[in-house]
Design a protein around this motif. Structure first.
Motif, mmCIF file in Angstrom:
data_model
loop_
_atom_site.group_PDB
_atom_site.id
_atom_site.type_symbol
_atom_site.label_atom_id
_atom_site.label_comp_id
_atom_site.label_asym_id
_atom_site.label_seq_id
_atom_site.Cartn_x
_atom_site.Cartn_y
_atom_site.Cartn_z
ATOM 1 N N MET A 57 0.768 -1.108 0.670
ATOM 2 C CA MET A 57 -0.138 0.159 -0.237
ATOM 3 C C MET A 57 0.431 0.954 -0.231
ATOM 4 O O MET A 57 0.868 1.813 -0.862
ATOM 5 C CB MET A 57 -0.798 0.155 1.263
ATOM 6 C CG MET A 57 -1.805 1.140 1.535
ATOM 7 S SD MET A 57 -1.428 2.788 2.339
ATOM 8 C CE MET A 57 -0.378 1.711 3.675
ATOM 9 N N PHE A 58 1.948 1.175 1.138
ATOM 10 C CA PHE A 58 2.976 2.217 1.174
ATOM 11 C C PHE A 58 3.208 2.495 -0.760
ATOM 12 O O PHE A 58 3.527 3.481 -0.589
ATOM 13 C CB PHE A 58 3.922 2.574 2.215
ATOM 14 C CG PHE A 58 4.812 3.724 2.178
ATOM 15 C CD1 PHE A 58 4.434 4.657 3.404
ATOM 16 C CD2 PHE A 58 5.672 2.896 1.751
ATOM 17 C CE1 PHE A 58 4.991 5.791 2.997
ATOM 18 C CE2 PHE A 58 6.941 3.965 1.513
ATOM 19 C CZ PHE A 58 6.699 5.598 2.509
ATOM 20 N N ASN A 59 4.223 1.447 -1.159
ATOM 21 C CA ASN A 59 4.835 1.990 -1.829
ATOM 22 C C ASN A 59 3.660 2.647 -3.218
ATOM 23 O O ASN A 59 5.093 3.032 -3.792
ATOM 24 C CB ASN A 59 5.475 0.397 -2.232
ATOM 25 C CG ASN A 59 7.088 0.412 -1.683
ATOM 26 O OD1 ASN A 59 7.164 1.001 -1.065
ATOM 27 N ND2 ASN A 59 7.094 -0.846 -1.578
ATOM 28 N N LYS A 60 2.724 1.730 -3.475
ATOM 29 C CA LYS A 60 1.850 2.424 -4.351
ATOM 30 C C LYS A 60 1.475 3.839 -4.044
ATOM 31 O O LYS A 60 1.883 4.844 -5.099
ATOM 32 C CB LYS A 60 0.398 1.445 -4.239
ATOM 33 C CG LYS A 60 -0.359 2.151 -5.619
ATOM 34 C CD LYS A 60 -2.108 1.218 -5.922
ATOM 35 C CE LYS A 60 -2.486 1.503 -6.722
ATOM 36 N NZ LYS A 60 -2.813 2.243 -6.854
ATOM 37 N N VAL A 61 1.375 4.512 -2.966
ATOM 38 C CA VAL A 61 0.844 5.846 -2.056
ATOM 39 C C VAL A 61 2.378 6.219 -2.977
ATOM 40 O O VAL A 61 2.433 7.612 -3.306
ATOM 41 C CB VAL A 61 0.311 6.027 -1.206
ATOM 42 C CG1 VAL A 61 0.158 7.638 -1.091
ATOM 43 C CG2 VAL A 61 -1.092 5.313 -1.063
ATOM 44 N N LEU A 62 3.827 5.754 -2.433
ATOM 45 C CA LEU A 62 4.386 6.800 -2.184
ATOM 46 C C LEU A 62 5.301 6.348 -4.060
ATOM 47 O O LEU A 62 5.195 7.915 -4.678
ATOM 48 C CB LEU A 62 6.297 6.303 -2.167
ATOM 49 C CG LEU A 62 7.385 6.320 -1.740
ATOM 50 C CD1 LEU A 62 7.335 7.656 -1.596
ATOM 51 C CD2 LEU A 62 8.304 5.204 -2.069
ATOM 52 N N LEU A 63 4.921 6.077 -4.965
ATOM 53 C CA LEU A 63 5.202 5.969 -6.337
ATOM 54 C C LEU A 63 4.182 7.459 -7.117
ATOM 55 O O LEU A 63 4.675 8.004 -7.929
ATOM 56 C CB LEU A 63 5.123 4.890 -7.380
ATOM 57 C CG LEU A 63 6.251 3.781 -6.869
ATOM 58 C CD1 LEU A 63 6.750 1.849 -7.247
ATOM 59 C CD2 LEU A 63 7.854 4.570 -7.405
ATOM 60 N N ASP A 64 2.990 7.262 -6.639
ATOM 61 C CA ASP A 64 1.937 8.025 -7.233
ATOM 62 C C ASP A 64 2.404 9.462 -6.422
ATOM 63 O O ASP A 64 2.533 10.715 -6.977
ATOM 64 C CB ASP A 64 0.979 7.763 -6.664
ATOM 65 C CG ASP A 64 -0.782 8.914 -7.215
ATOM 66 O OD1 ASP A 64 -0.522 9.543 -8.230
ATOM 67 O OD2 ASP A 64 -0.842 9.510 -6.325
ATOM 68 N N ALA A 65 3.094 9.592 -5.218
ATOM 69 C CA ALA A 65 3.294 10.974 -4.437
ATOM 70 C C ALA A 65 4.661 11.483 -5.786
ATOM 71 O O ALA A 65 4.602 13.172 -5.902
ATOM 72 C CB ALA A 65 3.963 10.931 -3.325
ATOM 73 N N ILE A 66 5.455 11.195 -5.559
ATOM 74 C CA ILE A 66 6.704 11.269 -6.601
ATOM 75 C C ILE A 66 6.783 11.703 -7.754
ATOM 76 O O ILE A 66 7.422 12.715 -8.108
ATOM 77 C CB ILE A 66 8.068 9.853 -6.620
ATOM 78 C CG1 ILE A 66 8.515 9.884 -4.664
ATOM 79 C CG2 ILE A 66 8.708 10.659 -7.503
ATOM 80 C CD1 ILE A 66 9.358 8.389 -4.684
ATOM 81 N N THR A 67 5.602 11.174 -8.021
ATOM 82 C CA THR A 67 5.452 11.450 -9.452
ATOM 83 C C THR A 67 4.196 12.183 -10.027
ATOM 84 O O THR A 67 3.954 12.620 -11.098
ATOM 85 C CB THR A 67 5.485 10.269 -10.815
ATOM 86 O OG1 THR A 67 4.144 9.572 -10.040
ATOM 87 C CG2 THR A 67 5.962 9.384 -10.713
ATOM 88 N N ARG A 68 3.519 12.816 -9.414
ATOM 89 C CA ARG A 68 2.362 13.640 -9.281
ATOM 90 C C ARG A 68 3.088 14.848 -9.352
ATOM 91 O O ARG A 68 3.733 15.699 -8.458
ATOM 92 C CB ARG A 68 1.368 13.740 -8.074
ATOM 93 C CG ARG A 68 0.525 15.030 -8.261
ATOM 94 C CD ARG A 68 -0.399 14.777 -6.786
ATOM 95 N NE ARG A 68 -0.367 13.318 -5.858
ATOM 96 C CZ ARG A 68 -0.431 13.019 -4.973
ATOM 97 N NH1 ARG A 68 0.030 13.622 -4.237
ATOM 98 N NH2 ARG A 68 -0.978 11.789 -4.227
ATOM 99 N N PRO A 69 2.612 16.138 -9.942
ATOM 100 C CA PRO A 69 3.154 17.156 -10.632
ATOM 101 C C PRO A 69 2.635 18.282 -9.085
ATOM 102 O O PRO A 69 1.471 18.474 -8.233
ATOM 103 C CB PRO A 69 2.096 17.821 -11.547
ATOM 104 C CG PRO A 69 1.532 16.459 -12.564
ATOM 105 C CD PRO A 69 1.773 15.480 -11.416
ATOM 106 N N HIS A 70 3.603 19.053 -8.273
ATOM 107 C CA HIS A 70 3.705 20.070 -7.780
ATOM 108 C C HIS A 70 2.601 21.518 -8.336
ATOM 109 O O HIS A 70 2.792 21.828 -9.058
ATOM 110 C CB HIS A 70 4.671 19.893 -6.591
ATOM 111 C CG HIS A 70 4.933 18.332 -6.335
ATOM 112 N ND1 HIS A 70 5.630 17.576 -6.418
ATOM 113 C CD2 HIS A 70 4.917 18.414 -4.347
ATOM 114 C CE1 HIS A 70 5.795 16.732 -5.528
ATOM 115 N NE2 HIS A 70 5.261 17.307 -4.927
ATOM 116 N N ARG A 71 1.922 22.039 -6.717
ATOM 117 C CA ARG A 71 1.635 23.128 -6.869
ATOM 118 C C ARG A 71 3.024 24.203 -7.047
ATOM 119 O O ARG A 71 4.289 23.763 -6.754
ATOM 120 C CB ARG A 71 1.042 23.658 -6.166
ATOM 121 C CG ARG A 71 -0.034 22.491 -6.076
ATOM 122 C CD ARG A 71 -1.458 23.238 -4.962
ATOM 123 N NE ARG A 71 -0.673 23.425 -3.914
ATOM 124 C CZ ARG A 71 -0.721 22.241 -2.405
ATOM 125 N NH1 ARG A 71 -1.415 21.355 -2.883
ATOM 126 N NH2 ARG A 71 -0.286 22.377 -1.520
#
Length: 340
Positions: free
Chosen positions: A326-340
């Motif tokens: 669960m954590f790794n899935k969320v982490l990988l999404d957070a790293i690649t998500r565009p930031h404000r």
């Protein structure tokens, strides 16, 4: 009758002591730099001089699997953790094309335990930056857990141009315990406390504080890692360095500087975490105010200019260990998500 009881009692006690001796013999001990404990990837050592003393900083440098994506992630461990505890996160990041660098900080785990050292987050960040320069790792993504979150914050403040983004998993230091009324300990008092560390004490503390009263068999190897280091031949030096590090954590809060962060920052929190340094000696009315991560996250994220908050409902201090998939899935999404 008295003689028979006495003999029976002595026989029973002998059997208990013998059994106890067998249990103790089975408890592993590790060297002062965690020699004998198996890391998930090969350990390398960065050798340098700091405060007039020769040091070696252990680290793992894991190449990306398949096609590299051009990004490097640096993982920063917590106080009661080591680089090895990131094993599933390392594998997930490497599998997705990231180069992953995982140091054990000076004073911790497989790195040097100096006989005297002025610990500061600035010093540890400087050490880490020098390591990264020595292995040609520039502009990195930082992921810090627990005390590693405090260190990652300091690193990002000191080296913003070299920090692509900052992610923190249940970082401590979201509040200033001393300012809230937690009594101070001297280094000698910390040493006395650390010399009493035991496997059962570690297990009880982590179960109650880190894992919301839950325990899984896979946590045992991390108890073994810490207990084996603390009961090893270097236990006094390990206790001294641990005490100095606790003093650093308690006296060098970062909560006042989150507003100065200029890099994209993601705060990832298990909302049932209750970790707070010194809560064991805090008066009841003070202890009741500490470690409310479900509230602290919402307060701190407002201070960070480019901040995003991710909650892990029902999780404790180490969601990356509680539920790695669960954590790794969320982490990988957070790293690649565009930031404000």
């Amino acid at each position: 009758m008295r003689t028979l009881i006495s003999k029976s009692f002595r026989s029973l006690m002998f059997a208990v002591c013998l059994a106890g001796g067998q249990v103790m013999a089975e408890e592993k001990t590790y060297g002062v730099e965690l020699q004998g404990f198996q890391y998930p990837y090969p350990l390398m050592h960065y050798r340098f001089v700091s405060q007039g003393q020769p040091m070696q900083m252990a680290y793992m440098d894991v190449s990306p699997e398949g096609k590299p994506n051009g990004h490097t992630v640096v993982l920063m461990h917590g106080k009661n953790f080591c680089g090895a505890t990131w094993e599933t996160t390392i594998a997930a990041l490497s599998h997705n094309g990231y180069r992953v660098i995982v140091p054990d900080q000076i004073g911790f785990c497989a790195s040097t335990k100096p006989p005297h050292y002025q610990y500061s987050f600035q010093q540890l960040a400087t050490n880490t930056f020098a390591l990264l320069q020595s292995i040609d790792a520039s502009r990195v993504i930082l992921l810090g857990h627990s005390t590693g979150g405090m260190l990652a914050t300091r690193f990002a403040l000191m080296y913003p141009k070299d920090t692509e983004q900052l992610l923190m998993v249940n970082p401590i230091g979201l509040e200033d315990w001393k300012a809230l009324g937690v009594p101070s300990r001297t280094v000698d008092q910390w040493v006395e406390r650390e010399l009493k560390v035991s496997a059962q004490g570690i297990r009880d503390y982590e179960k109650n504080v880190y894992y919301v009263g839950r325990w899984k068999p896979e946590y045992e190897k991390w108890v073994d890692m810490l207990a084996g280091l603390n009961r090893g031949p270097g236990h006094k030096l390990v206790a001294l360095n641990s005490a100095l590090i606790y003093d650093m954590i308690f006296t060098q809060p970062v909560v006042y500087e989150f507003s100065r962060l200029t890099v994209p920052t993601t705060l990832m929190l298990g909302d049932k975490d209750t970790t707070a340094i010194g809560s064991d000696i805090a008066p009841p009315e003070v202890k009741a105010k500490l470690g409310h991560y479900n509230e602290l996250g919402k307060q701190v994220i407002k201070l960070i200019p480019k901040g995003a908050l991710i909650d892990f409902p029902g999780f404790g201090h180490a969601p990356q260990i509680e539920d790695p998939a669960m954590f790794n899935k969320v982490l990988l999404d957070a790293i690649t998500r565009p930031h404000r």
